[in-house]
Design a protein around this motif. Structure first.
Motif, short mmCIF file in Angstrom:
data_model
loop_
_atom_site.label_atom_id
_atom_site.label_comp_id
_atom_site.label_asym_id
_atom_site.label_seq_id
_atom_site.Cartn_x
_atom_site.Cartn_y
_atom_site.Cartn_z
N PRO A 18 55.77 25.49 28.35
CA PRO A 18 57.15 25.98 28.28
C PRO A 18 57.19 27.49 28.05
N GLY A 19 58.12 28.13 28.77
CA GLY A 19 58.27 29.57 28.61
C GLY A 19 57.39 30.38 29.54
N ILE A 20 56.56 29.72 30.35
CA ILE A 20 55.68 30.45 31.27
C ILE A 20 56.52 31.15 32.33
N ASP A 21 56.09 32.33 32.73
CA ASP A 21 56.85 33.11 33.71
C ASP A 21 56.83 32.47 35.09
N GLU A 22 57.95 32.62 35.80
CA GLU A 22 58.07 32.07 37.15
C GLU A 22 57.00 32.66 38.09
N VAL A 23 56.66 33.93 37.86
CA VAL A 23 55.70 34.58 38.73
C VAL A 23 54.34 33.89 38.66
N ILE A 24 53.95 33.39 37.48
CA ILE A 24 52.67 32.70 37.33
C ILE A 24 52.76 31.29 37.93
N ILE A 25 53.91 30.65 37.77
CA ILE A 25 54.10 29.33 38.41
C ILE A 25 53.90 29.43 39.91
N ASP A 26 54.54 30.46 40.52
CA ASP A 26 54.41 30.64 41.97
C ASP A 26 52.97 30.90 42.38
N TYR A 27 52.28 31.70 41.55
CA TYR A 27 50.91 32.02 41.90
C TYR A 27 50.01 30.78 41.83
N VAL A 28 50.17 29.98 40.78
CA VAL A 28 49.35 28.77 40.62
C VAL A 28 49.61 27.81 41.78
N GLN A 29 50.88 27.69 42.20
CA GLN A 29 51.19 26.82 43.34
C GLN A 29 50.46 27.26 44.59
N GLY A 30 50.53 28.57 44.87
CA GLY A 30 49.86 29.07 46.07
C GLY A 30 48.36 28.92 45.99
N TYR A 31 47.79 29.16 44.80
CA TYR A 31 46.35 29.08 44.64
C TYR A 31 45.85 27.65 44.81
N LEU A 32 46.56 26.68 44.23
CA LEU A 32 46.16 25.27 44.37
C LEU A 32 46.27 24.81 45.81
N ASN A 33 47.27 25.31 46.52
CA ASN A 33 47.40 24.97 47.94
C ASN A 33 46.20 25.49 48.74
N ASP A 34 45.75 26.72 48.41
CA ASP A 34 44.56 27.25 49.10
C ASP A 34 43.33 26.39 48.80
N ALA A 35 43.20 25.96 47.54
CA ALA A 35 42.07 25.11 47.17
C ALA A 35 42.13 23.79 47.92
N ALA A 36 43.36 23.23 48.04
CA ALA A 36 43.53 21.98 48.78
C ALA A 36 43.19 22.16 50.25
N ALA A 37 43.60 23.33 50.81
CA ALA A 37 43.31 23.61 52.22
C ALA A 37 41.80 23.67 52.47
N ALA A 38 41.06 24.27 51.52
CA ALA A 38 39.61 24.35 51.66
C ALA A 38 38.98 22.97 51.63
N ILE A 39 39.50 22.07 50.77
CA ILE A 39 38.97 20.70 50.68
C ILE A 39 39.24 19.94 51.98
N VAL A 40 40.45 20.10 52.50
CA VAL A 40 40.81 19.41 53.75
C VAL A 40 39.89 19.85 54.88
N THR A 41 39.56 21.15 54.90
CA THR A 41 38.71 21.67 55.99
C THR A 41 37.29 21.14 55.91
N THR A 42 36.72 21.11 54.70
CA THR A 42 35.32 20.71 54.56
C THR A 42 35.16 19.22 54.28
N GLY A 43 36.24 18.58 53.83
CA GLY A 43 36.18 17.15 53.51
C GLY A 43 35.69 16.89 52.09
N GLU A 44 35.34 17.95 51.35
CA GLU A 44 34.85 17.75 49.98
C GLU A 44 34.98 19.06 49.21
#
Length: 743
Positions: A18-44
């Protein structure tokens, strides 16, 4: 490509952090999406990289989230990526079955192009709500982590959908744009009942690899006026910038305004530039004008709505009622902030700072740098922010303007934090003193005089406490060393060891560093030494600045030239030293007379890319580097400081370099224009003592009362194109004469 549920990520972050800045929320969302994209590409997942532990956990911890919340979030995010990995494994098997089939490259390229266009709609931190964040994330670690991730994604042939973090933008905004982003338009009519005290605990500040403050605390009570003092180069201005740019966690509903430098000049008039500084009022006026325009358009035949369709009578009436409510709200706020009195208030502030009524309509670009600095100060005083930060505000002011500013700030109802080395000013304005030294901040109640006496008493107490503890420690250690291995006294020795371990660690109060300036005494020369006879000067024939000036100076002259800004004080100094030639009359200088001139704008004459030693070598060749370093050491530029580039030095240190250059010239006369502007108190005292011991002539232009009283035995008034000797005994008498309302 599989995407994570962005809404779920956002809800988890808000729930467990609670109280975390919106800017960090947005960054974590984008970063996790990149990590998910890398997993989808390699399969692991990559066995060498854990995106949760490598970056997400440190970022959340830096943002101040609780350990339990961080652990819960990391576990949840890890589960999400595991699910992506499981799903992508199934997809990978299906993909392997297709390897033998023909590949339609055109269709695949079309799909990639479509996906790339869609990806452009991802989150942009530049439009995130909340304050601009720079301190909650370790930027160096973030940059390294992102470089590593980018390299891996590039190796796999993936373009990151999030690119790089806006937190480490390599093209930072300029100061005005950054201040606008961190201080958005605030409805200050709605924040009046909020607690506006500022409490900053256990923070660190570094600048250019140098630690400025370590584990420091700063508490400011709303409505108090704080004077920030400390030696040149200690980091006072850096602290103010960190507060102004919200690098430190100041509540976002507290408005901040920092007056550090002159405003940029343009075609805006002086009075308008001050009025525009209140961005909340300006926004209300713009909204009022827009509503009135729309109401006028609704009176026209067949008005159109936003879709371009003709509005019905019912729609027109409904819209008029809606706009009427909005207009009433705006008018109520304008009345609340006394908008109708704004121009009168702005005019009063400008008058107090020395502007004439005819100057109000002049474009800001027509004013000199010193007067634009006054405009910056006027804008700040007009805005009345919750926290006003001033950095040496009296530097560009004459004595009447300083007196007016003192009176104005004594009635300041918000919080004030001002850096100043003018003791008289601090005595008049400050209710508290903050002393910055040894990478920490010490706070004292009272003005400067109170601080000076309290600090000395506190320091004596600290020394006594330190020495007492050292004696007690020595006594305990002696007992331990003597009886530790004695069976009969071993228990007592162990008890003494425990006492010794529990004693608090006291630091020895540092000794005050003594600053000394030294000007070599010149050989005597016989009179007449320096005089003006019937001197008249004007930059244009029709506008004379000085007229029929007659003065005579000898080797024992100690004179201060005072008067309002623009009266010609600096012009007179330039005539004395020969930088200007009189329109008529004579300026006589002895044939062997050497004059050293300290310009008010001396910093502009320094090559900031050179070192202090290099500057002296370039200006006065023929000596060894050791001799130049000795000259610099006589003015407090010692050790490696003399080998630093001048641009890395503080304003006071640059002044010291200039003084060292004056000493090299071995002058008979020192002509100094506002020499104390950038010096700390210790340096002002050192300059005062050096001028007292100097056997040559001294001519100074200054508004520092204490400095003038200590150095000079005569006061000359430059006003109304004349230079006359003041009949009073001291600068205080002159101050009373021009400001009779001052006690």
């Amino acid at each position: 490509m599989e995407h994570l549920d962005q809404k779920e990520i956002q809800q988890l972050l808000k729930k467990h952090a609670p109280g975390i800045d919106e800017v960090i929320i947005d960054y974590v969302q984008g970063y996790l999406n990149d990590a998910a994209a890398a997993i989808v590409t390699t399969g692991e997942r990559d066995a060498d990289e854990d995106p949760i532990e490598d970056l997400v956990r440190p970022m959340l911890e830096d943002a101040g989230s609780s350990d339990t919340g961080v652990s819960t979030l990391c576990a949840k995010f890890s589960q999400m990526l595991t699910k992506v990995e499981q799903n992508s494994g199934t997809q990978k098997k299906a993909a392997l079955a297709k390897l033998a089939a023909p590949v339609n490259m055109a269709a695949q390229m079309a799909q990639i192009s479509k996906a790339t266009k869609a990806a452009k709609g991802t989150t942009d931190l530049a439009h995130a709500k909340g304050r601009t964040v720079a301190s909650q994330v370790d930027v160096k670690k973030l940059r390294k982590a992102e470089a590593r991730i980018a390299a891996k994604l590039e190796k796999r042939g993936i373009k990151s959908r999030y690119e790089a973090s806006k937190l480490i933008n390599e093209n930072p905004l300029d100061d005005d744009e950054l201040l606008m982003k961190v201080n958005p338009v605030l409805d200050y009519t709605s924040t009046r009942d909020k607690v506006k005290d500022i409490k900053l605990d256990s923070f660190d500040i570094s600048f250019s690899g140098k630690r400025i403050l370590t584990n420091a605390n700063l508490h400011m009570t709303y409505g108090r006026r704080y004077g920030l003092i400390g030696r040149n180069g200690i980091g006072k201005s850096t602290l103010l910038r960190n507060i102004a740019y919200r690098e430190l966690s100041v509540p976002t509903y507290i408005s901040i305004l920092f007056v550090e430098q002159e405003m940029a000049g343009d075609d805006t008039t002086a009075i308008r530039s001050v009025l525009k500084a209140d961005i909340f009022r300006e926004q209300l006026l713009r909204d009022e004008a827009a509503i009135n325009r729309e109401l006028k358009s609704l009176e026209e035949p067949s008005p159109l709505d936003a879709r371009g369709e003709v509005m019905s009578k019912h729609e027109i009436e409904a819209r008029k009622n809606e706009l009427g409510d909005q207009l009433n709200s705006i008018m109520s706020k304008l009345m609340d902030i006394e908008s109708d009195k704004a121009e009168a208030k702005a005019g009063a502030i400008l008058n107090g700072l020395g502007f004439n009524t005819e100057d109000f309509q002049r474009p800001t670009k027509s004013f000199s740098g010193g007067w634009r600095m006054r405009l910056s100060l006027a804008r700040a005083l007009f805005c009345r922010p919750d926290l006003l930060l001033l950095d040496e505000p009296t530097n560009m002011l004459d004595i009447p303007a300083v007196v007016w500013l003192e009176k104005y700030l004594r009635t300041w109802s918000s919080t004030l934090l001002v850096v100043s080395h003018d003791r008289e000013f601090l005595d008049e304005v400050a209710t508290d003193i903050i002393h910055q030294h040894s990478e920490k901040l010490d706070q004292y109640h009272g003005n400067f005089k109170s601080f000076w006496s309290t600090r000395e008493e506190r320091r004596k107490n600290q020394i006594r406490e330190y020495e007492s503890q050292m004696q007690y420690r020595a006594h305990l250690q002696e007992f331990i060393d003597r009886w530790r291995y004695n069976a009969n006294r071993a228990a007592q020795a162990q008890m003494k060891i425990k006492i010794l371990e529990k004693l608090p660690e006291l630091e020895k109060p540092e000794d005050d560093k003594v600053v000394t300036f030294t000007f070599p005494n010149p050989e005597k020369i016989s009179p007449p030494v320096l005089y003006m006879d019937g001197v008249t000067f004007g930059y244009t024939p029709e506008k004379k600045i000085l007229e029929n000036v007659n003065i005579d100076m000898q080797m024992d002259t100690r004179v201060a030239i005072v008067g309002p800004n623009g009266a010609g004080k600096t012009t007179m100094l330039k005539l004395l030293i020969g930088k200007l030639d009189p329109t008529s009359g004579i300026v006589h200088r002895h044939g062997r007379l050497r004059i050293a001139y300290f310009s008010q704008h001396h910093v502009d004459q320094l090559d900031v890319t050179m070192t202090a030693v290099g500057h002296l070598r370039n200006m006065f060749p023929g000596n060894t580097d050791e001799e130049y370093r000795r000259h610099l050491g006589a003015f407090g530029i010692s050790g490696m400081t003399g080998l630093q580039e001048i641009k890395t030095l503080s304003g006071g240190q640059k002044s010291r370099v200039t003084f060292a250059g004056l000493a090299v010239q071995q002058p008979h006369f020192l002509v100094l224009d506002e020499p104390t502007n950038h010096l700390d108190m210790e340096s002002i005292d050192a300059l005062t003592n050096a001028l007292k011991q100097f056997t040559g002539g001294v001519v100074i232009v200054s508004h520092d009362e204490r400095f003038i009283d200590s150095v000079c035995n005569q006061i000359w008034v430059c006003a109304d194109r004349k230079v006359t000797k003041f009949a009073g005994e001291s600068i205080k008498d002159y101050k009373k004469m021009i400001c009779p309302e001052v006690d």
